[in-house]
Enzyme design. Sequence first.
Site, PDB file in Angstrom:
ATOM      1  N   HIS A 145     -11.830   3.229   4.355  1.00 56.41           N
ATOM      2  CA  HIS A 145     -12.547   4.505   4.218  1.00 56.41           C
ATOM      3  C   HIS A 145     -14.044   4.221   4.348  1.00 56.41           C
ATOM      4  CE1 HIS A 145      -9.058   6.985   3.144  1.00 56.41           C
ATOM      5  NE2 HIS A 145      -8.601   5.872   2.594  1.00 56.41           N
ATOM      6  N   GLY A 203       4.096   5.380  13.812  1.00 58.59           N
ATOM      7  CA  GLY A 203       3.925   5.893  15.163  1.00 58.59           C
ATOM      8  C   GLY A 203       3.170   7.199  15.226  1.00 58.59           C
ATOM      9  N   HIS A 236       0.859  -1.183   0.000  1.00 58.34           N
ATOM     10  CA  HIS A 236       0.000   0.000   0.000  1.00 58.34           C
ATOM     11  C   HIS A 236       0.896   1.233   0.000  1.00 58.34           C
ATOM     12  CE1 HIS A 236      -3.749   2.179   1.841  1.00 58.34           C
ATOM     13  NE2 HIS A 236      -3.055   2.974   1.034  1.00 58.34           N
ATOM     14  N   ASP A 280       1.751   3.455   3.241  1.00 57.88           N
ATOM     15  CA  ASP A 280       0.788   4.436   2.740  1.00 57.88           C
ATOM     16  C   ASP A 280       1.516   5.715   2.342  1.00 57.88           C
ATOM     17  OD1 ASP A 280      -1.674   5.419   1.970  1.00 57.88           O
ATOM     18  OD2 ASP A 280      -2.279   6.049   3.975  1.00 57.88           O
ATOM     19  N   HIS A 337      -5.395   0.203   6.121  1.00 62.50           N
ATOM     20  CA  HIS A 337      -4.784   0.995   7.203  1.00 62.50           C
ATOM     21  C   HIS A 337      -5.672   1.040   8.452  1.00 62.50           C
ATOM     22  CE1 HIS A 337      -7.178   4.127   5.292  1.00 62.50           C
ATOM     23  NE2 HIS A 337      -6.264   4.406   4.387  1.00 62.50           N
ATOM     24  N   GLU A 352      -7.112   1.931  -4.362  1.00 67.32           N
ATOM     25  CA  GLU A 352      -7.663   2.466  -3.112  1.00 67.32           C
ATOM     26  C   GLU A 352      -8.709   3.509  -3.478  1.00 67.32           C
ATOM     27  OE1 GLU A 352      -6.539   4.244   1.277  1.00 67.32           O
ATOM     28  OE2 GLU A 352      -5.191   4.624  -0.381  1.00 67.32           O
TER      29      GLU A 352
END
Length: 390
Positions: A198, A252, A59, A277, A219, A132
């Site tokens: 999403h 993070g 991704h 991402d 994600h 995506e």
Amino acid sequence: MSTFAIKADRFVLPGATMQGGYLTVVDDVFGSWSAEAPEGVEIKDYTGCIVGPGLVDTHIHGFHNHATTDCDPASIDDSSIALAKRGTTAWIPTTFTESVENIGRACAAIAEADEHRPDDFPGARIAGIFLEGPFFTTAHVGAQNPAYLIDPDVEVFDGWQKQAGGRIVKSALAAEKPGACEYCAALDARGVVTAIGHSDAHYDEALAAVNAGASCFVHTYNGQRGLHHRDPGVTGAAMTTPETYAEIICDGKHVVPGAIKALVDAKGWQHCVLITDCLICGGMPEGDYVSGGLPVVMKDGLCYLKNEDGTTGSIAGSVLTLARGVKNMVDWQIVTAEQAIRMATEIPARSARVDGRFGSIKPGRKADMTIFNADMTLAATFVGGALIEA
């Protein structure tokens, strides 16, 4: 071409992590691991290091000032070369929510880049294409362009797949959209992964999509209905469906380490996929860029949407490298070094159904490998047995 052997402290192989020994490379493919040094070949000494398969980013929207939607094969190639210098040896270029026509053009350009590469191309291999969007909800549109949101449509997908030359391996959608379950079932029958993202779906809606064939969560935590004790939402579905895979942005910043640990503990590291991402500004200095047709600002190690008044809006995406993500997971003491490497190689490859070509060190496969120092900083990358200079 030549034959050589890598000497290192540990080798992450499909069956186990082997302690010490030597891994042979014959021409551009892997040979076998052995405890003793093979005779008559050059030894490349990486004592103190751990050798894993080449990192697989499933991704990622761009890198090195190029986006996957530039519709330019040369841009895809330049991104691939820059990624290999940072430890990623295979990637799945990921599109955005754009018009049907522009998504098709992007797929065609990625396919063209893949078709015209020589065998000794010194960059990350194209493992497929990930769509995506555009089948998302406005409630969690994030950095996707809301002007192009549509309902899932198998005929539209088939058109994109034709332009991609069959390279689309993964397609994302909001589970609550009309026709979502039918879309999941149709793509599953075609061998293509559907991923829930999403999405403002309730738990039962997400579960229905999984029952219809969806097998991955986009994600996790980001861009989805979160976990609540009276409505587990999409995040709850990701945690409680044991055979699905859950992507996680491991910088993070998108997700704090404690929440990553909660996901890994709930789901098991074997089904958690490290992703970046990453956007166009990955590998670039801070400043203004355009991502997915939207203005973004890169600062403080993140990419943000840029508002009309010049202020920064919500997070648009990361500028992470997968090698750094592996190190983060070890530094945060969430998983071991071996597990972190597998979470960035064999597990993402399996989640995207490209594990027949990528993600494992096996005899006869292209000798793509990423080597880490003891502190999990990047030591070296090999693509097809050739050392990639950083």
